[in-house]
Design a protein around this motif. Structure first.
Motif, PDB file in Angstrom:
ATOM      1  N   THR A 205       0.821  -1.211   0.000  1.00 50.81           N
ATOM      2  CA  THR A 205       0.000   0.000   0.000  1.00 50.81           C
ATOM      3  C   THR A 205       0.853   1.258   0.000  1.00 50.81           C
ATOM      4  O   THR A 205       0.589   2.203  -0.747  1.00 50.81           O
ATOM      5  N   VAL A 206       1.888   1.276   0.826  1.00 54.30           N
ATOM      6  CA  VAL A 206       2.712   2.485   0.934  1.00 54.30           C
ATOM      7  C   VAL A 206       3.395   2.791  -0.392  1.00 54.30           C
ATOM      8  O   VAL A 206       3.400   3.936  -0.850  1.00 54.30           O
ATOM      9  N   ARG A 207       3.941   1.783  -1.048  1.00 55.54           N
ATOM     10  CA  ARG A 207       4.606   2.029  -2.325  1.00 55.54           C
ATOM     11  C   ARG A 207       3.618   2.419  -3.419  1.00 55.54           C
ATOM     12  O   ARG A 207       3.907   3.272  -4.262  1.00 55.54           O
ATOM     13  N   ALA A 208       2.458   1.774  -3.420  1.00 53.99           N
ATOM     14  CA  ALA A 208       1.444   2.109  -4.421  1.00 53.99           C
ATOM     15  C   ALA A 208       1.011   3.565  -4.267  1.00 53.99           C
ATOM     16  O   ALA A 208       0.888   4.297  -5.254  1.00 53.99           O
ATOM     17  N   LEU A 209       0.781   3.994  -3.037  1.00 52.78           N
ATOM     18  CA  LEU A 209       0.383   5.384  -2.802  1.00 52.78           C
ATOM     19  C   LEU A 209       1.511   6.350  -3.148  1.00 52.78           C
ATOM     20  O   LEU A 209       1.269   7.437  -3.688  1.00 52.78           O
ATOM     21  N   ALA A 210       2.751   5.974  -2.835  1.00 55.76           N
ATOM     22  CA  ALA A 210       3.887   6.829  -3.169  1.00 55.76           C
ATOM     23  C   ALA A 210       3.980   7.041  -4.671  1.00 55.76           C
ATOM     24  O   ALA A 210       4.196   8.172  -5.153  1.00 55.76           O
ATOM     25  N   ALA A 218       2.431  15.142  -7.252  1.00 51.07           N
ATOM     26  CA  ALA A 218       3.668  15.868  -6.952  1.00 51.07           C
ATOM     27  C   ALA A 218       3.855  17.030  -7.920  1.00 51.07           C
ATOM     28  O   ALA A 218       3.419  16.988  -9.073  1.00 51.07           O
ATOM     29  N   ALA A 219       4.512  18.063  -7.435  1.00 48.51           N
ATOM     30  CA  ALA A 219       4.775  19.228  -8.268  1.00 48.51           C
ATOM     31  C   ALA A 219       5.639  18.831  -9.466  1.00 48.51           C
ATOM     32  O   ALA A 219       6.516  17.970  -9.359  1.00 48.51           O
ATOM     33  N   GLU A 220       5.382  19.465 -10.607  1.00 51.36           N
ATOM     34  CA  GLU A 220       6.166  19.174 -11.803  1.00 51.36           C
ATOM     35  C   GLU A 220       7.642  19.470 -11.534  1.00 51.36           C
ATOM     36  O   GLU A 220       7.982  20.490 -10.951  1.00 51.36           O
ATOM     37  N   GLY A 221       8.490  18.583 -11.968  1.00 51.77           N
ATOM     38  CA  GLY A 221       9.915  18.778 -11.750  1.00 51.77           C
ATOM     39  C   GLY A 221      10.461  18.046 -10.540  1.00 51.77           C
ATOM     40  O   GLY A 221      11.673  17.948 -10.364  1.00 51.77           O
ATOM     41  N   ASN A 224      12.706  13.380  -7.193  1.00 52.78           N
ATOM     42  CA  ASN A 224      13.175  12.612  -6.045  1.00 52.78           C
ATOM     43  C   ASN A 224      12.166  12.851  -4.925  1.00 52.78           C
ATOM     44  O   ASN A 224      12.219  13.875  -4.235  1.00 52.78           O
ATOM     45  N   VAL A 225      11.210  11.928  -4.777  1.00 58.40           N
ATOM     46  CA  VAL A 225      10.069  12.142  -3.884  1.00 58.40           C
ATOM     47  C   VAL A 225      10.094  11.131  -2.739  1.00 58.40           C
ATOM     48  O   VAL A 225      10.150   9.922  -2.976  1.00 58.40           O
ATOM     49  N   LEU A 226      10.055  11.647  -1.527  1.00 54.25           N
ATOM     50  CA  LEU A 226       9.939  10.802  -0.337  1.00 54.25           C
ATOM     51  C   LEU A 226       8.487  10.794   0.111  1.00 54.25           C
ATOM     52  O   LEU A 226       7.865  11.853   0.243  1.00 54.25           O
ATOM     53  N   TYR A 227       7.946   9.613   0.348  1.00 55.27           N
ATOM     54  CA  TYR A 227       6.559   9.487   0.815  1.00 55.27           C
ATOM     55  C   TYR A 227       6.571   8.746   2.145  1.00 55.27           C
ATOM     56  O   TYR A 227       7.183   7.679   2.278  1.00 55.27           O
ATOM     57  N   PRO A 337      15.460  14.417  -0.479  1.00 57.84           N
ATOM     58  CA  PRO A 337      14.518  14.481  -1.615  1.00 57.84           C
ATOM     59  C   PRO A 337      14.231  15.912  -2.073  1.00 57.84           C
ATOM     60  O   PRO A 337      14.498  16.887  -1.360  1.00 57.84           O
ATOM     61  N   ASP A 338      13.665  16.017  -3.287  1.00 61.58           N
ATOM     62  CA  ASP A 338      13.146  17.304  -3.762  1.00 61.58           C
ATOM     63  C   ASP A 338      11.880  17.689  -3.001  1.00 61.58           C
ATOM     64  O   ASP A 338      11.571  18.865  -2.841  1.00 61.58           O
ATOM     65  N   LEU A 339      11.134  16.667  -2.582  1.00 56.47           N
ATOM     66  CA  LEU A 339       9.825  16.870  -1.975  1.00 56.47           C
ATOM     67  C   LEU A 339       9.528  15.725  -1.023  1.00 56.47           C
ATOM     68  O   LEU A 339       9.829  14.566  -1.328  1.00 56.47           O
ATOM     69  N   ALA A 340       8.957  16.046   0.129  1.00 57.67           N
ATOM     70  CA  ALA A 340       8.486  15.024   1.062  1.00 57.67           C
ATOM     71  C   ALA A 340       6.965  15.131   1.161  1.00 57.67           C
ATOM     72  O   ALA A 340       6.424  16.228   1.314  1.00 57.67           O
TER      73      ALA A 340
END
Length: 405
Positions: A205-210, A218-221, A224-227, A337-340
């Motif tokens: 579930t966690v990976r699917a949602l990520a 997620a914002a364009e650009g 590298n996203v941490l969920y 990451p770029d975004l969390a």
């Protein structure tokens, strides 16, 4: 004149077919990303000639994956004598569907998702037990009812995805371990088989949602996203350049048993009292509230939130937010990451609690660099779970839309 051997002829045919399918994938992905878009804009975006684009569009229209956007300009204002003007192209959302199923601790949720990744039908029901056969039977019945009641033909289901908690290596089709339900080595994909539908692709579930957040929210650009997910399970996932970082044993992100640095009166399922699950999960917090006499047996985190005006309940939720924040800070330090993105229930749905999480995270991240943006998950609740479950099969479809016979 060069004469090719039969083997060389087959190889050339395979190369041309692979090129054709790759170009179709690029065109369809461009339309998905940009919405209503002209043929010339598609050609510029993917670097193909107008003639090549025309051939691909014909195939995609024949498959009912794309269609011309509705006319917005009155016919009387269109130039005369030049034939019917070509309208922009957009995804055809009327026919093809993806099935997404989430199996949780108490409920099964199933839904239908269109080519844009949006939920168009949704069902949810308590599954009534932890035994794999009981839970999976409830899930397959729900999927059958969903298909029948929605009037979708089985042949129009392009993909079928399913997710649940714990350690779920997709290639195995099995749940290796999900402590919440007491599952070990459960044939998850096979147990969810529905006649007339493709075999489901499974994921945690966690990976699917990520993956869904990285694709749809997620914002364009952000490459590298941490969920981080905080619910009845605690987990994280790292999406790098569009792919999930999985680790040697496909078990990266299982952080339930990471030491939290504090202790809970409620033991973790492994018996320890300092695990992150014991101090921060919805399930542990609810059990602790029941132990304190704040809630009766059989209640959930939602019931604790309802009495958050009571001092002890409020302090419990605030302490949880701080613990989540320090965990997020540690993960930001590790992954840079770029975004969390933080997903789950109460820590996201309550603006006050989310700000406490962010504040705690900001106070612990190593200094000397720009702070990493932290945002609440967009895909939450039952619809978000269905979108998460369907995202891996959506990805597979967009990678090769002409693979279907």
């Amino acid at each position: 004149m060069t004469t090719r051997t039969p083997v060389e002829g087959r190889q050339l045919g395979q190369q041309l077919d692979s090129l054709r399918r790759g170009n179709a994938a690029a065109v369809l992905s461009e339309i998905r990303a940009r919405g209503a878009v002209s043929r010339s804009e598609i050609a510029a975006g993917v670097g193909l000639s107008a003639a090549a684009i025309t051939k691909i569009i014909i195939e995609l229209e024949r498959a009912e994956y794309v269609t011309e956007a509705p006319q917005t300009e009155p016919a009387s204002t269109q130039a005369r004598g030049r034939g019917r003007p070509r309208r922009p192209l957009t995804l055809d959302l009327d026919r093809h569907r993806f099935v997404g199923v989430h199996v949780g601790l108490q409920r099964v949720t199933a839904g239908l998702v269109d080519l844009a990744g949006q939920v168009v039908a949704l069902r949810s029901r308590k599954h009534g037990g932890a035994a794999p056969r009981t839970v999976l039977s409830a899930a397959t019945r729900l999927v059958g009812e969903l298909i029948e009641q929605s009037g979708v033909r089985h042949e129009d289901v392009v993909g079928y995805g399913a997710c649940t908690g714990g350690w779920v290596p997709p290639e195995s089709g099995a749940v290796r371990a999900f402590e919440g339900l007491g599952w070990h080595d459960v044939a998850f994909s096979e147990g969810l088989r529905v006649d007339g539908l493709p075999l489901p692709r499974v994921e945690s579930t966690v990976r699917a949602l990520a993956l869904a957040e990285a694709r749809l929210a997620a914002a364009e650009g952000a490459r590298n996203v941490l969920y981080v997910f905080v619910g009845n399970v605690i987990g994280c996932a790292h999406v790098v350049h569009g792919d999930i970082a999985r680790g040697q044993h496909d078990a990266a992100g299982l952080i339930d048993h990471v030491s939290s640095g504090s202790r809970s009166a409620v033991p973790c399922m492994c018996g320890r009292h300092d695990c992150l699950w014991a101090v921060a999960s919805d399930a542990a917090l609810t059990l602790d509230a029941q132990r304190r006499g704040l809630l009766p047996d059989g209640t959930t985190i939602d019931d604790l939130v309802k009495i958050s005006g009571e001092r002890t309940a409020r302090r419990m939720l605030e302490r949880r937010a701080t613990r989540v924040g320090t965990t997020v800070a540690a993960l930001i330090d590790v992954h840079d990451p770029d975004l969390a993105i933080i997903g789950g229930g109460e820590v996201v749905s309550s603006a006050e609690r989310f700000e406490q999480v962010v504040s705690a995270a900001r106070g612990r991240v190593v200094g000397g660099r720009e702070p990493t943006p932290i945002q609440p998950a967009v895909l939450i609740g039952p619809s978000g779970l269905v979108q998460g479950a369907a995202t891996p099969v959506l990805d597979a479809f967009y990678a090769d839309p002409l693979a279907r016979p």
